[in-house]
Motif scaffolding. Sequence first.
Motif, PDB file in Angstrom:
ATOM      1  N   ASP A 186      -2.535 -32.320 -13.716  1.00  0.00           N
ATOM      2  CA  ASP A 186      -1.846 -31.863 -12.515  1.00  0.00           C
ATOM      3  C   ASP A 186      -1.336 -33.019 -11.664  1.00  0.00           C
ATOM      4  N   ASP A 187      -1.884 -34.234 -11.921  1.00  0.00           N
ATOM      5  CA  ASP A 187      -1.590 -35.358 -11.030  1.00  0.00           C
ATOM      6  C   ASP A 187      -1.250 -36.656 -11.754  1.00  0.00           C
ATOM      7  N   LEU A 188      -1.127 -36.635 -13.074  1.00  0.00           N
ATOM      8  CA  LEU A 188      -0.823 -37.813 -13.880  1.00  0.00           C
ATOM      9  C   LEU A 188      -1.950 -38.847 -13.885  1.00  0.00           C
ATOM     10  N   THR A 189      -3.121 -38.449 -13.415  1.00  0.00           N
ATOM     11  CA  THR A 189      -4.269 -39.362 -13.381  1.00  0.00           C
ATOM     12  C   THR A 189      -5.443 -38.802 -14.183  1.00  0.00           C
ATOM     13  N   ALA A 190      -5.832 -37.566 -13.889  1.00  0.00           N
ATOM     14  CA  ALA A 190      -6.924 -36.914 -14.623  1.00  0.00           C
ATOM     15  C   ALA A 190      -6.319 -36.077 -15.743  1.00  0.00           C
ATOM     16  N   TRP A 191      -6.781 -36.318 -16.984  1.00  0.00           N
ATOM     17  CA  TRP A 191      -6.202 -35.657 -18.148  1.00  0.00           C
ATOM     18  C   TRP A 191      -7.260 -34.833 -18.875  1.00  0.00           C
ATOM     19  N   GLU A 192      -6.872 -33.617 -19.245  1.00  0.00           N
ATOM     20  CA  GLU A 192      -7.768 -32.705 -19.952  1.00  0.00           C
ATOM     21  C   GLU A 192      -7.165 -32.360 -21.309  1.00  0.00           C
ATOM     22  N   ARG A 193      -7.976 -32.460 -22.364  1.00  0.00           N
ATOM     23  CA  ARG A 193      -7.467 -32.137 -23.692  1.00  0.00           C
ATOM     24  C   ARG A 193      -6.988 -30.691 -23.756  1.00  0.00           C
ATOM     25  N   ASN A 194      -5.853 -30.502 -24.413  1.00  0.00           N
ATOM     26  CA  ASN A 194      -5.199 -29.200 -24.449  1.00  0.00           C
ATOM     27  C   ASN A 194      -4.836 -28.770 -25.857  1.00  0.00           C
ATOM     28  N   GLY A 195      -5.393 -29.433 -26.860  1.00  0.00           N
ATOM     29  CA  GLY A 195      -5.132 -28.992 -28.225  1.00  0.00           C
ATOM     30  C   GLY A 195      -4.474 -30.034 -29.085  1.00  0.00           C
ATOM     31  N   GLY A 247       6.894 -26.761 -17.872  1.00  0.00           N
ATOM     32  CA  GLY A 247       6.163 -25.531 -17.589  1.00  0.00           C
ATOM     33  C   GLY A 247       5.151 -25.646 -16.464  1.00  0.00           C
ATOM     34  N   GLY A 248       5.415 -26.506 -15.490  1.00  0.00           N
ATOM     35  CA  GLY A 248       4.545 -26.631 -14.323  1.00  0.00           C
ATOM     36  C   GLY A 248       3.393 -27.606 -14.467  1.00  0.00           C
ATOM     37  N   TYR A 249       3.322 -28.322 -15.587  1.00  0.00           N
ATOM     38  CA  TYR A 249       2.249 -29.292 -15.813  1.00  0.00           C
ATOM     39  C   TYR A 249       2.831 -30.612 -16.296  1.00  0.00           C
ATOM     40  N   TYR A 250       2.033 -31.668 -16.107  1.00  0.00           N
ATOM     41  CA  TYR A 250       2.302 -32.930 -16.772  1.00  0.00           C
ATOM     42  C   TYR A 250       1.559 -32.927 -18.106  1.00  0.00           C
ATOM     43  N   TRP A 251       2.202 -33.522 -19.116  1.00  0.00           N
ATOM     44  CA  TRP A 251       1.621 -33.559 -20.451  1.00  0.00           C
ATOM     45  C   TRP A 251       1.637 -34.979 -21.007  1.00  0.00           C
ATOM     46  N   MET A 252       0.616 -35.295 -21.754  1.00  0.00           N
ATOM     47  CA  MET A 252       0.615 -36.507 -22.553  1.00  0.00           C
ATOM     48  C   MET A 252       0.313 -36.127 -23.995  1.00  0.00           C
ATOM     49  N   ILE A 253       1.152 -36.579 -24.903  1.00  0.00           N
ATOM     50  CA  ILE A 253       0.853 -36.436 -26.325  1.00  0.00           C
ATOM     51  C   ILE A 253       0.553 -37.819 -26.885  1.00  0.00           C
ATOM     52  N   VAL A 254      -0.380 -37.873 -27.831  1.00  0.00           N
ATOM     53  CA  VAL A 254      -0.734 -39.125 -28.488  1.00  0.00           C
ATOM     54  C   VAL A 254      -0.822 -38.874 -29.988  1.00  0.00           C
TER      55      VAL A 254
END
Length: 305
Positions: free
Chosen positions: A212-221, A193-200
């Motif tokens: 947006d860049d695989l370096t800076a990550w913002e919590r999304n829920g 959907g136009g973004y990079y995601w990390m789940i943990v």
Amino acid sequence: MKSPLFRDPIYDGAADPVVIWNRQVKEWWMIYTNRRATVEGPRFGWVHGTDLGVASSSDGGSTWLYRGILEGLETEWGRNTFWAPEIIWHEGLYHMYVTYVHGVPKDWTGKARIRHYTSPDLIHWEFLSTLGISEENVIDACVYRLPNGTFRMWFKQRNHTFAAESNDLYEWQPIGPVITERGHEGPNVFRLGGYYWMIVDEWRGQGVFRSDDLTAWERNGLILDQPGKREDDGTIGLHADVVVQGEEGYIFYFTHPGRVDGHHEESNHYEWRRSSIQVAKLEVVNGVLICDRDMEFELNLREED
């Protein structure tokens, strides 16, 4: 969609799945930690001494057939432990990064390392190295190729996510911590959907981070934190893998159906130990990753190049 998607018919402890297209036999394969839920023993011995189980699907992921375990991974005498494989295809080879623990500890005392193997066919594996990315215990590798061609690996160290980078998948250089919020494990990175995601895996559901860049990550829920209504899906979703095809994303995760009131790793109770693999659809709505585990959908994974 069938629920549960898969249960291991030998030990009934399928966990930590990775789902990958087998180019040689034209099937989808699921390779997973084969926890020994049916084996009695002291404390945490049942989550050690594990092989990697294999199931295959010839109908796009709707049904899965148990095929056995991956053989030939041992490089020393005795019974040892293999956990949480990550497998990617690159330039004619499958690369597997798998957690290895010496022996079968009955406590969480084993020294865990990530090993690198390669294979031309997902069956015959060659051991190449134990990664020197940390002097401490490291587990749960995830690998994703950056837009510039570099490969980045995320992994669990000290209950947080750290990273390393490689130009060739063989030599890895650590680059330090990435996610240092509440304790977690099992990072998995994908684009949807136009973004990079990390789940943990935060042991309360899957923590979600967006980049947006695989370096800076913002919590999304948080996803898979609320019980589902399907069979064996009434507890939190644990250690997951994601397959993305075009604009469709699917999350493969496992549950402990008998743990309706928390964690019971130390228990000898079979119903608290057994686990099931589930799958659900992922969606991105207004920049937020959504997973409705009760939503009806048809899983039909396509062939990949």
